[in-house]
Motif scaffolding. Sequence first.
Motif, short mmCIF file in Angstrom:
data_model
loop_
_atom_site.label_atom_id
_atom_site.label_comp_id
_atom_site.label_asym_id
_atom_site.label_seq_id
_atom_site.Cartn_x
_atom_site.Cartn_y
_atom_site.Cartn_z
N ASN A 9 46.44 53.90 -1.05
CA ASN A 9 46.81 53.65 -2.21
C ASN A 9 47.61 52.58 -2.37
O ASN A 9 47.46 51.72 -3.56
CB ASN A 9 47.03 54.76 -3.14
N ALA A 10 48.66 52.42 -1.63
CA ALA A 10 49.73 51.56 -1.61
C ALA A 10 49.32 50.09 -1.38
O ALA A 10 49.46 49.22 -2.05
CB ALA A 10 50.83 51.84 -0.90
N GLU A 11 48.27 50.14 -0.37
CA GLU A 11 47.63 48.79 0.21
C GLU A 11 46.80 48.26 -1.06
O GLU A 11 46.54 47.00 -1.16
CB GLU A 11 47.02 49.13 1.59
N LEU A 12 46.11 49.11 -1.58
CA LEU A 12 45.15 48.73 -2.85
C LEU A 12 46.02 48.12 -3.81
O LEU A 12 45.70 47.16 -4.50
CB LEU A 12 44.35 49.87 -3.34
N GLU A 13 47.14 48.77 -4.06
CA GLU A 13 47.99 48.35 -5.19
C GLU A 13 48.32 46.83 -5.01
O GLU A 13 48.39 46.00 -6.01
CB GLU A 13 48.97 49.26 -5.47
N LYS A 14 48.50 46.57 -3.63
CA LYS A 14 49.23 45.28 -3.33
C LYS A 14 48.37 44.17 -3.61
O LYS A 14 48.55 42.92 -3.75
CB LYS A 14 49.56 45.14 -1.81
N MET A 15 46.97 44.65 -3.48
CA MET A 15 45.88 43.67 -3.56
C MET A 15 45.68 43.22 -4.95
O MET A 15 44.99 42.02 -5.19
CB MET A 15 44.60 44.08 -3.00
N ALA A 16 46.21 43.75 -5.83
CA ALA A 16 46.06 43.49 -7.52
C ALA A 16 44.62 43.33 -7.70
O ALA A 16 44.22 42.33 -8.28
CB ALA A 16 46.75 42.34 -7.63
N LEU A 17 43.89 44.56 -7.54
CA LEU A 17 42.41 44.44 -7.80
C LEU A 17 42.10 44.54 -9.33
O LEU A 17 42.99 44.84 -9.97
CB LEU A 17 41.71 45.61 -6.95
N ASP A 18 40.93 44.21 -9.66
CA ASP A 18 40.66 44.47 -11.03
C ASP A 18 40.51 45.91 -11.49
O ASP A 18 40.34 46.50 -10.48
CB ASP A 18 38.99 43.80 -11.25
#
Length: 147
Positions: A9-18
């Motif tokens: 989840n933290a890695e996905l947050e860093k990506m700033a996805l749509d």
Amino acid sequence: GETLLEFSNAELEKMALDPALHEALMTARRIKSREGLRRQMQYVGKLMRKVDVEPIENAIAEKERGRKELARRFHELEELRDQLVEQGVAGMEAAVTRFPELDRQHLRNLLMQVTKEQKANKPPAASRKLFKYLRELQEQADAQDRF
């Protein structure tokens, strides 16, 4: 899309996805039904066609580089352990050069245990302990490098 499910989840947050894509991925993680997951992943693919995939590709490539780096370092430690086991106490200088803070007496004891086990045809428990000790030294060196 499936690769993104491997990210924390933290890695996905860093990506700033749509936000819609992020929510679709979170939903896909909760789905247990095989067919439901397949349909959700189709939806993820549809959403991904509408967003810029370059940041996602960069994050995936970075994660892969990190895996390769970990594997490379693991193999280096294995080689060092094998060298120590092969050369015994005489080969300690390679380890001392790489890890100046190591406890020579502890390393010497581990090497003597390895030699005893090999002569008695016992399972390589001491060899595993030696590898664990080398890995701990590597982690300490990494922690010092960060500061």
